[in-house]
Design a protein around this motif. Structure first.
Motif, PDB file in Angstrom:
ATOM      1  N   TYR A  30      26.792 -32.314  22.053  1.00 18.12           N
ATOM      2  CA  TYR A  30      25.638 -31.456  22.365  1.00 18.12           C
ATOM      3  C   TYR A  30      25.989 -29.972  22.489  1.00 18.12           C
ATOM      4  N   VAL A  89      27.406 -28.652  24.972  1.00 16.27           N
ATOM      5  CA  VAL A  89      27.323 -28.202  26.368  1.00 16.27           C
ATOM      6  C   VAL A  89      28.672 -28.450  27.046  1.00 16.27           C
ATOM      7  N   ILE A 148      30.134 -28.722  30.619  1.00 14.14           N
ATOM      8  CA  ILE A 148      29.631 -28.822  31.990  1.00 14.14           C
ATOM      9  C   ILE A 148      30.785 -29.071  32.960  1.00 14.14           C
ATOM     10  N   ARG A 174      29.314 -30.948  38.684  1.00 14.89           N
ATOM     11  CA  ARG A 174      27.848 -30.900  38.644  1.00 14.89           C
ATOM     12  C   ARG A 174      27.231 -32.225  38.168  1.00 14.89           C
ATOM     13  N   GLU A 180      19.819 -36.377  25.421  1.00 15.48           N
ATOM     14  CA  GLU A 180      18.955 -35.222  25.203  1.00 15.48           C
ATOM     15  C   GLU A 180      17.552 -35.596  25.651  1.00 15.48           C
ATOM     16  N   GLN A 226      15.366 -28.745  24.875  1.00 10.13           N
ATOM     17  CA  GLN A 226      16.020 -27.746  25.731  1.00 10.13           C
ATOM     18  C   GLN A 226      16.957 -28.335  26.781  1.00 10.13           C
ATOM     19  N   HIS A 227      16.850 -29.639  27.019  1.00  5.74           N
ATOM     20  CA  HIS A 227      17.568 -30.197  28.161  1.00  5.74           C
ATOM     21  C   HIS A 227      18.397 -31.424  27.810  1.00  5.74           C
ATOM     22  N   GLY A 239      21.002 -24.070  22.331  1.00  6.50           N
ATOM     23  CA  GLY A 239      20.384 -23.679  23.596  1.00  6.50           C
ATOM     24  C   GLY A 239      20.076 -24.801  24.547  1.00  6.50           C
ATOM     25  N   LEU A 240      20.832 -25.904  24.484  1.00  5.58           N
ATOM     26  CA  LEU A 240      20.562 -26.998  25.413  1.00  5.58           C
ATOM     27  C   LEU A 240      21.080 -26.652  26.805  1.00  5.58           C
ATOM     28  N   ASN A 241      20.285 -26.955  27.805  1.00 10.12           N
ATOM     29  CA  ASN A 241      20.706 -26.723  29.187  1.00 10.12           C
ATOM     30  C   ASN A 241      20.896 -28.044  29.895  1.00 10.12           C
ATOM     31  N   PHE A 242      21.933 -28.079  30.723  1.00  7.60           N
ATOM     32  CA  PHE A 242      22.192 -29.280  31.522  1.00  7.60           C
ATOM     33  C   PHE A 242      21.209 -29.332  32.690  1.00  7.60           C
ATOM     34  N   THR A 243      20.679 -30.519  32.969  1.00 11.12           N
ATOM     35  CA  THR A 243      19.778 -30.647  34.117  1.00 11.12           C
ATOM     36  C   THR A 243      20.005 -31.958  34.860  1.00 11.12           C
TER      37      THR A 243
END
Ligand SMILES: NC(=O)c1ccc[n+]([C@@H]2O[C@H](COP(=O)([O-])OP(=O)(O)OC[C@H]3O[C@@H](n4cnc5c(N)ncnc54)[C@H](OP(=O)(O)O)[C@@H]3O)[C@@H](O)[C@H]2O)c1
Length: 407
Positions: free
Chosen positions: A205, A207, A209, A213, A245, A249-250, A325-329
């Protein structure tokens, strides 16, 4: 024409010795010049002149162009690997905790110094998942990656489900056989799986991290009642890391015990074996299976990386570069099975019950929706209460692979 690799090897334990066994059967264009170890007094299977306890004999040797790092000390490993990358030496490592913890720095060093760090052996031993994520799936949209990434905990679960052994006996057997450490928390607590998940997610992905977290809940509190409950429903419980995914975005990452149904690939991954399920938009579902640890299986992945270095192969971190632009959530709802005693836990978790609470003999459980952040906030309370949680999509008929949203 491949270039000759002059190797400095750090570590001659399970994986270092395993790698050496494989290399000596091959006629490759490479030579192990020196091996750094920690304890000079240990008896070795090779002549004494190979070994040193001075890391600089390898790192400062201009003849050595490749460092293979296979030690069991995270901070020392980072020091060795970063020094090597800075001084123009390419590196192969299998130290998943070190790589997951320092991945941003390690990527930056590779870019700055033009050197290469490869680490196929760090994720699921012999299973070639990193190079596949990096190369084969580089243009694929991946809905999820999940699997069994830790052989020790899976061995304990198999002993429980297939041989009716309780947790502590199975753990003792795993330790006696060398699958589990004396302090098994990294394996049974889901930390080891988490480090591997962090590394896989960087390639799947883009990302990167911080492991701190990411939620990991292990199998320490698994009780005979939980296994009985799963068996009655023809399910097994596996310790499963998930990267998914959620939308464009997330991305969510977590490690949790999971109820697994017979039709799922992971159902038949037993004992020390590992499996990785990739759910892709176009390729659909694919499954990788193999030995996740051990000197020879891991050594074979390390050797594959060494061979790739003969052609100056480098990870491009393609998904990170494509800046999708994927963000971890951690803001997602999961369907959770909770076996508990204290009613207060239900309130603390803000548990949204789907099924009625059932009481079967001596225990109570509830199935419902919980926000992942609530699990994180109350993790130590769950452990202290000896409660058990598991991802329970199979208990509500929505499977992870087919769902677009985590349920
Ligand atoms: N075992 C597996 O199946 C497996 C699978 C995948 C990844 N890994 C990873 O691979 C790495 C090695 O694992 P392992 O199982 O081979 O460990 P191991 O059997 O405990 O061996 C560790 C080796 O590292 C050496 N060492 C420790 N600190 C050192 C230092 N500062 N400088 C030089 N040498 C040092 C030790 O020296 P002495 O011999 O003198 O004690 C030993 O030879 C770990 O990061 C592990 O997480 C292991």
């Amino acid at each position: 024409m491949s270039k000759k690799l002059n190797i400095g090897l750090f570590g001659f334990g399970v994986v270092g010795q395993g790698l050496y066994d494989i290399i000596k059967t091959k006629n490759l264009n490479l030579e192990i010049k020196k091996i750094a170890i920690k304890d000079a007094s240990k008896k070795r299977s090779l002549p004494e002149h190979y070994f040193t306890t001075d890391k600089d004999e390898l790192l400062n040797n201009p003849e050595i162009n490749t460092i293979i790092e296979l030690i069991n000390d995270t901070e020392a490993a980072f020091d060795i690997v970063s020094t090597a990358l800075k001084t123009g030496k390419n590196v192969v490592s299998a130290s998943k905790k070190m790589i997951a913890t320092y991945l941003p720095q390690l990527i930056a060093l590779q870019h700055e110094y033009g050197t290469s760090l490869l680490y196929e052996g760090s994720v699921c031993g012999s299973i070639p998942i990193i190079r596949n994520l990096e190369e084969y799936y580089d243009n694929e949209l991946l809905h999820s990656i999940s699997g069994i990434f830790n052989g020790s905990s899976n061995y304990i679960l198999s002993k429980g489900f297939l041989e009716n052994l309780d947790y502590s006996l199975a753990l003792k057997q795993a330790q006696d056989l060398g699958f589990a450490e004396t302090d098994p928390i990294s394996d049974v607590g889901g930390y080891d799986s988490k480090y591997k998940l962090v590394i896989a997610a960087a390639h799947a992905y883009g990302v990167v991290i911080d492991p701190a977290r990411i939620f990991n809940f292990g199998i320490q509190n698994l009780a005979a009642d939980d296994m009985r409950y799963a068996r009655e429903k023809n399910l097994k419980i596996k310790l499963v890391p998930v990267a998914k995914e959620l939308d464009d975005q997330h991305v969510a990452l977590f490690v949790l015990p999971k109820f697994v149904a017979e039709h799922e690939f992971l159902y038949n991954v037993e004992y020390e074996y590992n499996g990785v399920t990739v759910q892709a938009a176009f390729a659909d579902q694919q499954f990788f299976f193999g030995k996740g640890a051990g000197g020879h299986p891991t050594g074979s992945a390390v050797l594959s990386d060494i061979a790739a270095l003969r052609y100056d192969y480098q990870y491009e971190y393609k998904k990170a570069k494509s800046a999708n632009g994927l963000n971890f959530t951690n803001d997602i709802e999961l369907t959770i099975y909770l076996r508990y005693e204290d009613e207060e836990l239900i309130d603390l978790l803000d548990f949204k019950t789907i099924d009625e609470r059932y009481y079967s003999g001596t225990y109570k459980y509830v199935i419902g929706k919980v926000n992942l952040q609530k699990l994180i906030d109350n993790q130590s309370r769950i452990y202290d209460d000896k409660a058990f949680i598991a991802f329970a999509d199979q208990l509500t008929g929505v499977s992870l692979a087919s769902a677009n949203n985590i349920t």
